[in-house]
Design an enzyme around this catalytic site. Structure first.
Site, short mmCIF file in Angstrom:
data_model
loop_
_atom_site.label_atom_id
_atom_site.label_comp_id
_atom_site.label_asym_id
_atom_site.label_seq_id
_atom_site.Cartn_x
_atom_site.Cartn_y
_atom_site.Cartn_z
N PRO A 34 -1.62 -2.47 -1.60
CA PRO A 34 -1.13 -1.32 -1.51
C PRO A 34 0.49 -1.14 -1.71
O PRO A 34 0.84 -1.95 -1.00
CB PRO A 34 -1.61 -0.63 0.11
CG PRO A 34 -1.61 -1.87 0.84
CD PRO A 34 -2.19 -2.96 0.03
N SER A 79 -2.40 2.85 -1.27
CA SER A 79 -1.29 3.14 -0.08
C SER A 79 -1.53 4.68 0.21
O SER A 79 -1.66 5.50 -0.49
CB SER A 79 0.26 2.99 -0.72
OG SER A 79 1.13 3.40 0.17
N TYR A 105 -1.14 4.32 8.03
CA TYR A 105 -0.26 3.77 9.05
C TYR A 105 -0.93 4.72 10.15
O TYR A 105 -1.29 5.80 9.66
CB TYR A 105 1.20 4.18 8.71
CG TYR A 105 1.69 3.31 7.89
CD1 TYR A 105 2.26 1.75 8.36
CD2 TYR A 105 1.91 3.44 6.39
CE1 TYR A 105 2.97 0.91 7.47
CE2 TYR A 105 2.60 2.57 5.73
CZ TYR A 105 3.36 1.65 6.06
OH TYR A 105 3.71 0.43 5.26
N THR A 130 -2.11 -0.89 8.58
CA THR A 130 -1.00 -1.86 8.53
C THR A 130 -0.26 -1.68 9.74
O THR A 130 -0.07 -0.54 10.12
CB THR A 130 -0.08 -1.32 7.36
OG1 THR A 130 -0.34 -1.72 6.10
CG2 THR A 130 1.49 -2.15 7.32
N LYS A 181 -3.76 -5.17 8.60
CA LYS A 181 -3.05 -5.83 7.58
C LYS A 181 -1.56 -6.14 8.38
O LYS A 181 -1.04 -5.36 9.10
CB LYS A 181 -2.62 -5.04 6.29
CG LYS A 181 -1.83 -5.64 5.47
CD LYS A 181 -1.67 -4.83 3.94
CE LYS A 181 -0.80 -5.40 2.98
NZ LYS A 181 0.72 -5.22 3.67
N HIS A 204 4.18 -8.47 5.30
CA HIS A 204 4.81 -7.21 4.63
C HIS A 204 5.74 -7.44 3.53
O HIS A 204 6.59 -6.65 2.99
CB HIS A 204 5.54 -6.28 5.51
CG HIS A 204 5.29 -4.82 5.18
ND1 HIS A 204 4.32 -4.12 5.89
CD2 HIS A 204 5.83 -4.06 4.50
CE1 HIS A 204 4.30 -2.72 5.41
NE2 HIS A 204 5.37 -2.50 4.60
N ASP A 248 -1.81 -12.22 1.91
CA ASP A 248 -0.95 -11.10 1.06
C ASP A 248 0.63 -11.66 1.15
O ASP A 248 0.98 -12.04 2.14
CB ASP A 248 -0.96 -9.98 1.62
CG ASP A 248 0.25 -8.98 1.13
OD1 ASP A 248 0.08 -8.73 -0.04
OD2 ASP A 248 1.12 -8.53 1.92
N GLY A 249 1.20 -11.92 0.11
CA GLY A 249 2.50 -12.58 -0.06
C GLY A 249 2.69 -13.75 -1.06
O GLY A 249 2.48 -14.77 -0.43
N ILE A 307 1.83 -14.49 -3.97
CA ILE A 307 0.89 -15.15 -5.03
C ILE A 307 1.45 -14.69 -6.44
O ILE A 307 1.77 -13.66 -6.69
CB ILE A 307 -0.57 -14.50 -4.87
CG1 ILE A 307 -1.04 -14.78 -3.53
CG2 ILE A 307 -1.43 -14.52 -6.20
CD1 ILE A 307 -1.45 -16.25 -3.45
#
Length: 352
Positions: free
Chosen positions: A61, A90, A113, A139, A213, A237, A268-269, A271
Site C-alpha cells: 500500500p 492504501s 489504519y 497497519t 502489517k 514501514h 516488506d522493506g 526488496i
C-alpha cells in the site's frame, strides 16, 4: 516527480538509518548456487489466504499515487492485473477504493489504519467488503508519524486536488484541544492509538481475512496470532516511522520461529531484486511486498512502468531460483544462504 513528492515517497524518518539498513541487510546475505539441477516444470506459483498467485511479489500500500502520476492507483491496479500481482490498496489512496477494485481482479487487499472511532473503522471495512476486497491489512506500527526531516526540508504539502478521499466524512470525533502542559505525543496521538482489544473487535466484525502489517517483535507476532489474525507482514514501514528500527529481514527468522510454519509471513522493506526475494523466502517469508519501486516506476511511465518493474522482478526471481537449484518456491531453504560478512577471504599466498 516534484521535489515534494520525491521527499514524501522516497524519504524516511530522521537520519534515514533504517531506510538504508533495509537495503544493506540484503547485501550482507549471499546465495550459494547449486549445479546440475536442470529440468522443466519450474513455477513461482503459490496459494496465499485462499487465493492462487502466479508469483510472490505483492504491491504494497502506497498513499497518494496520483501525486506520482495521473494514472494513480488505477494505473498501478492495471499493471498488477496484467502481471497477475496481488495489490494492496492504501486507505490513503487518492482514488475511491471502489475504482481500482474494478480494474482486473488483483486489487483485492485493502489497507486500513484503525480509526479513533470504531464506527469509522467499520465503515471502511464495510466499503471494502462491498467492493470485493478479500482481506484487510491493518497497519499497526504508525500510531503517529515519524520525524520525516526530508519532507520538512522540502516543505511538503499535498498538491491541490489530491487527498485521502476514502477517509473523508468518516464518523470520527473532533480532536480536543490539549490542556496546558500536556504532551501532544502521549495525550493526543497515543490517547487515540489502537490496542489489541481493537484488533480483537475488528476480527469479530468482518469475515474478511485479517493481516497485521508492521510486526517486528516475536512476542507481538505470537499475540497477533492468538488474536485471530490470518497473516503477518514483517515490516518497519519502509523506515518512515522509527529511525534505527530493526530491518525486517533481520527480524524475520525470529518471528518465523515464534509463530511456526502455519502462519503466513510476508516481508516488506528493501526488496529491489529477484535475489532479494529468494533470500526473504529462505528466511521464512511466504511472499514479499514492494513499495518504493512501484511509485518510482509509476512516475516514470505510468501503468506500463509498474508492469515493467513486476516483469523484471519475476524474471529475476526465476533466474535466481534456477541457479540455486529450486524449481518451486517450496524448494527455497536457509541452506542456500551464507553470511558475506562472516566469511572473510583467506589471504592469498604464492606457492613455492
Amino acid at each position: 516527480m516534484s521535489e515534494m513528492a520525491a521527499a514524501y515517497f522516497l524519504g524516511g524518518a530522521a537520519d534515514e538509518i533504517t531506510l538504508a539498513e533495509n537495503r544493506r541487510c540484503f547485501d550482507r546475505v549471499g546465495l550459494v548456487p547449486r549445479v546440475l539441477s536442470g529440468g522443466t516444470g519450474g513455477s513461482t506459483a503459490l496459494r496465499l489466504l485462499g487465493r492462487d498467485l502466479a508469483h510472490p511479489v505483492i504491491l504494497a500500500p502506497v498513499a497518494y499515487q496520483r501525486m506520482a502520476h495521473p494514472d494513480g492507483e488505477s494505473g498501478t491496479a492495471m499493471a498488477a492485473a496484467a502481471l497477475d500481482a496481488l495489490m494492496v490498496l492504501s486507505c490513503q489512496a487518492s482514488e475511491p477504493l471502489e475504482v481500482p477494485a474494478k480494474v482486473g481482479r488483483t486489487c483485492r487487499w485493502m489497507q486500513i489504519y484503525m480509526q479513533p472511532a470504531r464506527e469509522a473503522t467499520l465503515a471502511l471495512a464495510r466499503r471494502a467488503e462491498a467492493a470485493g476486497y478479500e482481506a484487510l491489512v491493518v497497519t499497526v506500527d504508525a500510531p503517529l508519524n515519524g520525524v520525516r526531516n526530508r519532507e520538512m526540508r522540502a516543505g511538503f504539502r499535498l498538491p491541490d486536488g489530491i487527498s485521502a478521499v476514502n477517509l473523508a466524512n468518516l464518523p470520527n470525533p473532533p480532536v480536543p484541544p490539549l490542556p496546558d502542559g500536556a504532551s501532544a505525543v502521549f495525550d493526543r496521538f497515543m490517547a487515540r492509538a489502537p490496542s489489541w482489544d481493537d484488533i480483537r473487535w475488528l476480527r469479530g466484525q468482518t469475515g474478511l481475512k485479517l493481516v497485521l502489517k508492521g510486526i517486528l517483535h516475536p512476542d507481538d507476532a505470537v499475540r497477533a496470532v492468538e488474536t485471530g489474525v490470518d497473516a503477518l507482514i514483517v515490516s518497519n514501514h519502509g523506515g518512515r516511522v522509527l529511525d534505527s528500527a530493526a530491518p525486517a529481514l533481520v527480524q524475520l527468522p525470529q518471528i518465523a520461529a515464534a509463530v511456526g510454519p502455519d502462519v503466513p509471513l510476508l516481508l516488506d522493506g528493501g526488496i529491489r531484486r529477484g535475489t532479494d526475494i529468494v533470500k526473504a523466502l529462505a528466511l521464512g517469508a511466504r511472499a514479499v511486498l514492494i513499495g518504493r519501486p512501484i511509485v518510482e516506476a509509476l512516475a516514470v511511465n505510468g501503468a506500463q512502468g509498474v508492469a515493467h518493474i513486476l516483469r523484471l522482478l519475476r524474471d529475476e526471481l526465476e533466474i535466481a531460483m534456477a541457479l540455486c537449484g529450486c524449481r518451486r518456491l517450496q524448494d527455497i531453504h536457509p541452506g542456500l544462504l551464507c553470511d558475506l560478512q562472516a566469511s572473510p577471504l583467506l589471504p592469498f599466498t604464492k606457492s613455492g
